[in-house]
Design a protein around this motif. Sequence first.
Motif, mmCIF file in Angstrom:
data_model
loop_
_atom_site.group_PDB
_atom_site.id
_atom_site.type_symbol
_atom_site.label_atom_id
_atom_site.label_comp_id
_atom_site.label_asym_id
_atom_site.label_seq_id
_atom_site.Cartn_x
_atom_site.Cartn_y
_atom_site.Cartn_z
ATOM 1 N N CYS A 1 -0.100 12.175 -6.858
ATOM 2 C CA CYS A 1 -0.807 12.248 -5.564
ATOM 3 C C CYS A 1 0.197 12.261 -4.421
ATOM 4 C CB CYS A 1 -1.720 11.038 -5.393
ATOM 5 S SG CYS A 1 -3.331 11.291 -6.087
ATOM 6 N N LYS A 2 1.223 11.408 -4.542
ATOM 7 C CA LYS A 2 2.247 11.336 -3.498
ATOM 8 C C LYS A 2 3.000 12.668 -3.395
ATOM 9 C CE LYS A 2 4.870 7.591 -3.668
ATOM 10 N NZ LYS A 2 5.586 6.568 -4.423
ATOM 11 N N GLU B 1 1.616 6.948 2.289
ATOM 12 C CA GLU B 1 1.428 8.403 2.324
ATOM 13 C C GLU B 1 0.134 8.851 1.653
ATOM 14 O OE1 GLU B 1 3.471 6.445 0.580
ATOM 15 O OE2 GLU B 1 5.049 7.702 -0.265
ATOM 16 N N LEU B 2 -0.649 7.872 1.169
ATOM 17 C CA LEU B 2 -1.947 8.204 0.562
ATOM 18 C C LEU B 2 -3.069 7.699 1.458
ATOM 19 C CD1 LEU B 2 -1.382 7.368 -3.227
ATOM 20 C CD2 LEU B 2 -0.984 9.515 -2.042
ATOM 21 N N SER B 3 -4.282 8.190 1.173
ATOM 22 C CA SER B 3 -5.427 7.721 1.954
ATOM 23 C C SER B 3 -5.872 6.349 1.452
ATOM 24 C CB SER B 3 -6.575 8.725 1.829
ATOM 25 O OG SER B 3 -7.074 8.695 0.516
ATOM 26 N N ASP C 1 8.459 0.565 -4.860
ATOM 27 C CA ASP C 1 7.209 -0.161 -5.102
ATOM 28 C C ASP C 1 7.443 -1.661 -5.266
ATOM 29 O OD1 ASP C 1 5.985 2.210 -4.846
ATOM 30 O OD2 ASP C 1 5.401 2.458 -6.942
ATOM 31 N N ARG D 1 1.432 -6.206 -7.375
ATOM 32 C CA ARG D 1 -0.007 -5.988 -7.593
ATOM 33 C C ARG D 1 -0.245 -5.495 -9.019
ATOM 34 N NH1 ARG D 1 -3.560 -6.070 -3.091
ATOM 35 N NH2 ARG D 1 -2.717 -5.303 -1.134
ATOM 36 N N LEU E 1 0.850 -1.194 0.000
ATOM 37 C CA LEU E 1 0.000 0.000 0.000
ATOM 38 C C LEU E 1 0.883 1.240 0.000
ATOM 39 C CD1 LEU E 1 -2.272 -1.117 2.965
ATOM 40 C CD2 LEU E 1 -2.996 -1.089 0.579
ATOM 41 N N TYR E 2 0.336 2.337 -0.521
ATOM 42 C CA TYR E 2 1.042 3.612 -0.410
ATOM 43 C C TYR E 2 0.688 4.221 0.941
ATOM 44 C CZ TYR E 2 2.364 3.483 -5.333
ATOM 45 O OH TYR E 2 2.934 3.134 -6.526
ATOM 46 N N ILE F 1 3.798 -3.395 -4.181
ATOM 47 C CA ILE F 1 2.852 -2.704 -5.080
ATOM 48 C C ILE F 1 3.143 -3.067 -6.534
ATOM 49 C CG2 ILE F 1 2.149 -0.409 -5.909
ATOM 50 C CD1 ILE F 1 2.603 0.565 -2.986
ATOM 51 N N LEU G 1 -4.962 9.027 6.003
ATOM 52 C CA LEU G 1 -3.745 8.469 5.406
ATOM 53 C C LEU G 1 -3.471 7.081 5.989
ATOM 54 C CD1 LEU G 1 -1.281 11.514 5.347
ATOM 55 C CD2 LEU G 1 -2.990 10.835 3.671
ATOM 56 N N GLU H 1 -7.597 6.794 -1.854
ATOM 57 C CA GLU H 1 -6.673 6.996 -2.991
ATOM 58 C C GLU H 1 -5.975 5.695 -3.372
ATOM 59 O OE1 GLU H 1 -5.386 11.659 -2.329
ATOM 60 O OE2 GLU H 1 -4.520 10.111 -1.056
ATOM 61 N N ARG I 1 0.900 15.301 -1.758
ATOM 62 C CA ARG I 1 0.867 15.131 -0.302
ATOM 63 C C ARG I 1 2.143 15.654 0.355
ATOM 64 N NH1 ARG I 1 -3.885 14.199 1.284
ATOM 65 N NH2 ARG I 1 -4.956 12.337 0.552
ATOM 66 N N ALA J 1 -8.027 1.358 -10.638
ATOM 67 C CA ALA J 1 -7.709 1.903 -11.968
ATOM 68 C C ALA J 1 -6.779 0.974 -12.745
ATOM 69 C CB ALA J 1 -7.077 3.277 -11.816
ATOM 70 N N TRP K 1 -0.806 9.206 -12.068
ATOM 71 C CA TRP K 1 -1.738 9.842 -11.120
ATOM 72 C C TRP K 1 -1.312 9.574 -9.671
ATOM 73 C CZ3 TRP K 1 -4.944 7.543 -7.436
ATOM 74 C CH2 TRP K 1 -5.835 8.412 -6.795
ATOM 75 N N VAL K 2 -0.987 8.322 -9.391
ATOM 76 C CA VAL K 2 -0.654 7.976 -7.995
ATOM 77 C C VAL K 2 0.668 8.628 -7.565
ATOM 78 C CG1 VAL K 2 0.656 5.799 -8.162
ATOM 79 C CG2 VAL K 2 -0.995 6.101 -6.353
ATOM 80 N N SER L 1 7.848 -2.907 -1.642
ATOM 81 C CA SER L 1 6.595 -2.873 -0.862
ATOM 82 C C SER L 1 5.557 -3.874 -1.379
ATOM 83 C CB SER L 1 6.006 -1.466 -0.886
ATOM 84 O OG SER L 1 5.506 -1.185 -2.169
ATOM 85 N N SER M 1 -2.682 5.771 -14.519
ATOM 86 C CA SER M 1 -2.911 5.540 -13.093
ATOM 87 C C SER M 1 -1.603 5.604 -12.310
ATOM 88 C CB SER M 1 -3.624 4.206 -12.865
ATOM 89 O OG SER M 1 -3.149 3.244 -13.733
ATOM 90 N N LYS N 1 -8.463 3.636 -5.220
ATOM 91 C CA LYS N 1 -8.715 4.234 -6.537
ATOM 92 C C LYS N 1 -7.614 3.815 -7.513
ATOM 93 C CE LYS N 1 -10.038 8.613 -8.601
ATOM 94 N NZ LYS N 1 -10.181 10.046 -8.432
ATOM 95 N N PHE N 2 -6.379 3.822 -7.010
ATOM 96 C CA PHE N 2 -5.261 3.415 -7.857
ATOM 97 C C PHE N 2 -5.346 1.924 -8.214
ATOM 98 C CE2 PHE N 2 -0.919 1.498 -7.784
ATOM 99 C CZ PHE N 2 -0.553 1.896 -9.058
ATOM 100 N N PHE N 3 -5.578 1.088 -7.187
ATOM 101 C CA PHE N 3 -5.605 -0.358 -7.456
ATOM 102 C C PHE N 3 -6.803 -0.747 -8.328
ATOM 103 C CE2 PHE N 3 -2.976 -0.399 -3.475
ATOM 104 C CZ PHE N 3 -1.807 -0.772 -4.121
#
Lengths: 310, 366
Positions: free
Chosen positions: B10-11, A88-90, B196, B204, A85-86, B201, A129, A93, B14, A100, B6-7, B199, B3, A96-98
């Motif tokens: 977003c980071k 630093e994101l909620s 990533d 995924r 998971l990220y 990701i 977050l 979010e 933040r 997308a 976008w992510v 982690s 995507s 939404k990413f996964f």
Amino acid sequence: MLETINLSKSFKGKKVVQDVNLYLNNGESVGLLGPNGAGKSTTISMISTLIKPTSGEIKLNGVNTIDKPGEIRRISGVVPQELALYQELSAYENLKFFGAIYKMKGKELEKGIQQALEFVGLEARQKDLVKTYSGGMKRRLNIAAALLHKPKILILDEPTVGIDPQSRNHILETVRMLNQKDGTTILYTSHYMEEVEQLCDRLYIMDHGKIIAAGTKAELLSILSTEDTIKVELNKMDETFVEYVKTIEGVRKVEASHSQMKIIATKGSNLISKLVHLAEKHHIQLINFHTETPSLEDVFLHLTGSKLRN
Amino acid sequence: MNSVLWVQFCKDKRNPLVILLFIAGSILATFLFAGGVYSPTTVAIFSEEENASEIETKWESLLNVDDSIQFEIVEPEEARTNVKDGNIDVAVMLMETDYRLVVTSELPSVSYVQQHVEKVFQREAQISAIVETQGEEDVRSEIENYLADAPFQLETQGTGSEQVPKYNLSTQLLFAFTFLISMFILGLKVNNVTNDKVSGIWDRMILSPMTKTNMYCGYVLDSFLITLFQIVVVLLMFKYVMNYEVGDNLWLVIMIAAFFTFSMISVAMLITGFIRTPEQFYAIYPSVIPLIPLISGAYMMPGTITNPILLFIADLFPMAHAMEAIMSVIFYNAGLQDVMMSLLFMLLIGVVAMGIGINLIERRSK
């Protein structure tokens, strides 16, 4: 639905998974049980097509997934052991990413996110977050991320590692609901015996890269139907006494720790009277003893010679 | 790809502080180091002789022969204090027929001033000697008229234009430091691939219908856009706020910067191919990156590095090509055609490094 045939994987010449044969029927909940380093994660990485096996086959409805990974990737969701998971994101979010990346968008994505959050009980904190979440909440979100595209097969790799009992129960309940209400096929790996006992219809026990036993809980327990497990509490522990116990006719295994002993012996070997006699001889007092119904833990001990959580 | 982009945005949204700090660092580094290349435009002169004001007036007019250095009369105490405090590198103490330089250390600017003052004093001494010998005051004006229209006159001319281009090391250093900081930003962004991966990701994404090409494109495009944003912001600030000489063809400069950014992202991707964890990247990358401008001669006047081996190594990195192209555009008004070879070199480095880098990353995944 899904089967592996003689699945093997070697890393730098070392075989970490050897000739694993397992199958999953549609709507079934199957547990893959084994200690750390048994090869469970490697096995499910191969099943989910993340890594290629050195040899063997994986078939989804008769089609080899090694050559054509597209279909199994489309219908399966993987909950990795690590928190993918990220931070630093909620939560919103992240989902939404996964969503997308599974080509979900618009209302479908929004609906999927809300359903997944509701399912894992995080809808109230979706804008927070992830780094502010507790370990259990992160684990739940980790599961939600795999549920967005409504997979038919859910592969969970030790999803309850390092969390509190309450969050653990929540996760187990979630997985049970997915299996029983939505009919999702579950492949659940864990080294927690009680989780697998609770959740799974069938079990595979893995050790040193091999499947050492398979079947329903009853089938596995029947392995020990010819044995008695006796727990004995002593006033003191004596190594010589333990060694003598091991020599009693019918005793198969003895585990001693502090002032307790766990003895597995052949049924009807009249162990208790022999034990009382031996204790008197060594001036050891038997404080308490009882015969136990064998558990899967005992089965594991019987099969591997070691405890599951070593 | 969208995507992933976008992510990553977003980071950054933040936590914009990192990018802003890098931009500020880039500006600060240029100020600190490019500002240090001081070519004195105004030099303090003073005299402590009895007829000080007469001497000062006489030499002020003689020393201010062109616009390169402006000599200004100041109080002796003020001049000394300024030199002592390091506010100015040099001051000139004038005497009737001689001078002394007031300095604290042998800086390059001191010899620059000395050359000029020495020339003026020598000429004046020669003229005075001739006037004394001849005993006629008219000789001075005759000599001055003669020198103004001497039989041998030196005229310098540029190869492409009549005007000789004036090289400005401050401008070069502006780009050197902007590119240096940009390499850190893009490295940080490229390292997201490793982050990533560690982690989970990345896994995924692999299991999703997204193609690997789209995954890599997302990360590369994110690094590219953020880095180019930093470069453009710094350049615009220096051009329009601080009036630095960034040339008139800003679009071509930005285009070269874009090629450089792509090429360096590829080099960062290549380094990523050799490492396993983000921590290893953080250990290796910042050790390697500061060497690139040094090898590429980005902090030195062109032609300083002459060793063929060093020049060959410099050519392997995009910075040497980017600096060469940008300096050509700014100082010699080079056009797209002129810098095409440098752009192609950067592109080639980019394609090769990206190819090898991604290949290594993929091999490690198996």
